[in-house]
Design an enzyme around this catalytic site. Structure first.
Site, PDB file in Angstrom:
ATOM      1  N   CYS A  93      35.172  47.920 -16.743  1.00  0.00           N
ATOM      2  CA  CYS A  93      35.972  46.683 -16.631  1.00  0.00           C
ATOM      3  C   CYS A  93      35.175  45.429 -16.987  1.00  0.00           C
ATOM      4  CB  CYS A  93      36.529  46.553 -15.224  1.00  0.00           C
ATOM      5  SG  CYS A  93      37.431  48.003 -14.716  1.00  0.00           S
ATOM      6  N   ASN A 138      45.455  47.004 -13.408  1.00  0.00           N
ATOM      7  CA  ASN A 138      44.073  46.935 -13.893  1.00  0.00           C
ATOM      8  C   ASN A 138      43.985  47.591 -15.276  1.00  0.00           C
ATOM      9  OD1 ASN A 138      41.355  47.244 -14.378  1.00  0.00           O
ATOM     10  ND2 ASN A 138      40.875  48.149 -12.377  1.00  0.00           N
ATOM     11  N   HIS A 170      38.602  39.381 -13.347  1.00  0.00           N
ATOM     12  CA  HIS A 170      39.105  40.724 -13.610  1.00  0.00           C
ATOM     13  C   HIS A 170      40.308  40.976 -12.704  1.00  0.00           C
ATOM     14  CE1 HIS A 170      39.407  44.851 -14.494  1.00  0.00           C
ATOM     15  NE2 HIS A 170      38.894  45.293 -13.356  1.00  0.00           N
TER      16      HIS A 170
HETATM   17  N1  COA Z   1      50.619  54.714  -1.415  1.00  0.00           N
HETATM   18  C1  COA Z   1      50.650  54.937  -0.093  1.00  0.00           C
HETATM   19  N2  COA Z   1      49.544  55.237   0.596  1.00  0.00           N
HETATM   20  C2  COA Z   1      48.387  55.293  -0.067  1.00  0.00           C
HETATM   21  C3  COA Z   1      48.303  55.074  -1.446  1.00  0.00           C
HETATM   22  C4  COA Z   1      49.491  54.785  -2.121  1.00  0.00           C
HETATM   23  N3  COA Z   1      49.517  54.551  -3.441  1.00  0.00           N
HETATM   24  N4  COA Z   1      47.027  55.206  -1.845  1.00  0.00           N
HETATM   25  C5  COA Z   1      46.316  55.501  -0.751  1.00  0.00           C
HETATM   26  N5  COA Z   1      47.108  55.556   0.317  1.00  0.00           N
HETATM   27  C6  COA Z   1      46.747  55.873   1.675  1.00  0.00           C
HETATM   28  C7  COA Z   1      45.501  56.694   1.740  1.00  0.00           C
HETATM   29  O1  COA Z   1      45.787  58.053   1.626  1.00  0.00           O
HETATM   30  C8  COA Z   1      44.970  56.330   3.101  1.00  0.00           C
HETATM   31  O2  COA Z   1      45.682  57.092   4.048  1.00  0.00           O
HETATM   32  P1  COA Z   1      44.962  57.681   5.356  1.00  0.00           P
HETATM   33  O3  COA Z   1      44.449  56.481   6.100  1.00  0.00           O
HETATM   34  O4  COA Z   1      46.038  58.403   6.036  1.00  0.00           O
HETATM   35  O5  COA Z   1      43.862  58.543   4.832  1.00  0.00           O
HETATM   36  C9  COA Z   1      45.383  54.900   3.247  1.00  0.00           C
HETATM   37  O6  COA Z   1      46.458  54.661   2.343  1.00  0.00           O
HETATM   38  C10 COA Z   1      44.283  53.937   2.895  1.00  0.00           C
HETATM   39  O7  COA Z   1      44.785  52.711   3.214  1.00  0.00           O
HETATM   40  P2  COA Z   1      43.876  51.453   3.311  1.00  0.00           P
HETATM   41  O8  COA Z   1      42.605  51.758   4.031  1.00  0.00           O
HETATM   42  O9  COA Z   1      44.661  50.339   3.861  1.00  0.00           O
HETATM   43  O10 COA Z   1      43.569  51.187   1.794  1.00  0.00           O
HETATM   44  P3  COA Z   1      42.777  49.997   1.227  1.00  0.00           P
HETATM   45  O11 COA Z   1      43.113  48.729   1.934  1.00  0.00           O
HETATM   46  O12 COA Z   1      41.341  50.339   1.086  1.00  0.00           O
HETATM   47  O13 COA Z   1      43.412  49.879  -0.219  1.00  0.00           O
HETATM   48  C11 COA Z   1      42.800  50.263  -2.481  1.00  0.00           C
HETATM   49  C12 COA Z   1      43.174  50.884  -1.141  1.00  0.00           C
HETATM   50  C13 COA Z   1      42.500  51.341  -3.484  1.00  0.00           C
HETATM   51  C14 COA Z   1      43.987  49.435  -2.955  1.00  0.00           C
HETATM   52  C15 COA Z   1      41.582  49.331  -2.278  1.00  0.00           C
HETATM   53  O14 COA Z   1      40.550  50.029  -1.640  1.00  0.00           O
HETATM   54  C16 COA Z   1      41.060  48.762  -3.579  1.00  0.00           C
HETATM   55  O15 COA Z   1      41.732  47.986  -4.223  1.00  0.00           O
HETATM   56  N6  COA Z   1      39.806  49.082  -3.941  1.00  0.00           N
HETATM   57  C17 COA Z   1      39.232  48.634  -5.181  1.00  0.00           C
HETATM   58  C18 COA Z   1      39.775  49.437  -6.268  1.00  0.00           C
HETATM   59  C19 COA Z   1      39.532  48.852  -7.617  1.00  0.00           C
HETATM   60  O16 COA Z   1      39.787  47.705  -7.849  1.00  0.00           O
HETATM   61  N7  COA Z   1      39.064  49.668  -8.520  1.00  0.00           N
HETATM   62  C20 COA Z   1      38.881  49.330  -9.860  1.00  0.00           C
HETATM   63  C21 COA Z   1      37.551  48.773 -10.046  1.00  0.00           C
HETATM   64  S1  COA Z   1      37.348  48.118 -11.653  1.00  0.00           S
END
Ligand code: COA
Length: 331
Positions: free
Chosen positions: A116, A286, A256
């Site tokens: 990215c 993204n 980004h």
């Molecule tokens: N829909 C519903 N539930 C989902 C889901 C979806 N699409 N994706 C994950 N979950 C669930 C998981 O299974 C997990 O469940 P569990 O607690 O029962 O195991 C839970 O949601 C996780 O929730 P939470 O801890 O609130 O997630 P988060 O706040 O960390 O958000 C991301 C997850 C991926 C959105 C966040 O971590 C993120 O944006 N990270 C950076 C990712 C990124 O930008 N990557 C690219 C880099 S260039």
């Protein structure tokens, strides 16, 4: 002593595929909801490449727009650099496929891989190569067909990504220095946080790697989130410091577009004015290397960038990599 060669930015262009995949469409594919995706990421929809298209087609469409705006001929282009991690094939480079489509046969063409952060890394590479006197008219593209490396059964990742392309044209100049500063960083101790585990030397392609779905993007979202915020804030500040500039000098920030919560956390931690931050993550998700340049091109088209003003791009990505560059937009 000869005057140092600078870089003039001539134009930008962007292209996103027509097909829109909404959060409601995703609700029918995996166990998720519009509510979960919207509150956790800010994403409402993303664009998906047509079956008949490949990555270099997206790059081609964005490039043609930038070339037309710059009023140059493809024959003038002597360097093509493509930033991507979802190229047409592992070999040869997507830049060479793009060169063939553009018929830009006076150019040297190669890819860079910084995920990215790829477009920002690209501006630094282009600046160095123009300053060295080797190239005079350069096409830089950030492009991704992430839908081709996304596991559409994995709700942790498939809701985040989209496809698109953006392009910028540069020329050597004695008067201008439109790439005002750039700062790049990486930390390879984080390689496992965000990767495509198979298809390379670590895990060569076998029936087993395919069965285990190891050819798709894997991510430890929470960990990536934390590093992303810290490093984007650091990079934005360092690029300003290197140029002797401050927040007041920047008229628009183009971060980004991975996740609205990351952007909000960066705004909070850095103290920059939210009104100066361009956001389009809700429309595209993204698009990795394409995000900052597509966003910049849209901001320019929407009249959000005044002539002769400074814009700062900031990104992070797999590697982990991060970076920021300050560009003078004067076309
Ligand atoms: N829909 C519903 N539930 C989902 C889901 C979806 N699409 N994706 C994950 N979950 C669930 C998981 O299974 C997990 O469940 P569990 O607690 O029962 O195991 C839970 O949601 C996780 O929730 P939470 O801890 O609130 O997630 P988060 O706040 O960390 O958000 C991301 C997850 C991926 C959105 C966040 O971590 C993120 O944006 N990270 C950076 C990712 C990124 O930008 N990557 C690219 C880099 S260039």
């Amino acid at each position: 002593m000869n005057k140092k060669t600078g870089v003039k930015i001539l134009s930008t262009g962007s292209y996103v595929p027509e097909r829109v995949l909404t959060n409601f469409d995703l609700e029918k594919m995996v166990e998720t909801s519009d509510e979960w995706i919207s509150t956790r990421t800010g994403i409402k929809e993303r664009r998906i490449i047509d079956k008949s298209q490949v990555t270099s087609d997206l790059a081609y469409n964005a490039s043609v727009k930038a070339i037309e705006k710059a009023k140059i001929s493809v024959d003038d282009i002597d360097l093509i650099v493509v930033a991507t991690i979802s190229g047409d094939a592992p070999m040869p480079s997507t830049a060479c496929y793009l060169q063939k489509k553009l018929k830009a046969f006076n150019a040297t063409a190669f890819d860079i891989s910084a995920a990215c952060s790829g477009f920002i890394y690209g501006t630094s590479v282009v600046k160095g190569l123009i300053q060295s006197g080797q190239y005079k008219k350069v096409l830089l593209v950030g492009v991704e067909a992430l839908s081709r490396v996304t596991d559409w059964t994995d709700r942790n990742t498939c809701v985040l990504f989209g496809d698109g392309a953006g392009a910028m044209i540069f020329e050597a100049s004695e008067q201008d220095d439109d790439i005002v500063s750039s700062y790049l960083g990486s930390d390879g101790s984080f390689t496992e946080l965000l990767d495509i585990p198979a298809g390379g030397a670590i895990n060569p392609t076998t029936e087993e790697t395919v069965r285990q779905r190891l050819h798709f993007i894997k991510m430890q979202g929470k960990e990536v989130f934390k590093v992303a915020v810290t490093k984007m804030v650091e990079a934005a500040f360092k690029a300003q410091q290197l140029a002797g500039l401050s927040d007041n000098d920047i008229s628009l920030y183009v971060p980004h577009q991975a996740n609205l919560r990351i952007i909000d956390a960066v705004i909070k931690k850095s103290g920059i004015n939210k009104d100066k931050v361009y956001i389009n993550v809700h429309k595209y998700g993204n698009m990795s290397a394409a995000t900052t340049i597509v966003a910049l091109d849209e901001a320019i088209s929407e009249g959000k960038v005044n002539k002769n003003s400074l814009v700062e791009l900031v990104a992070f990505g797999a590697g982990l990599t991060w970076g920021a560059c300050i560009l003078r937009i004067n076309f």
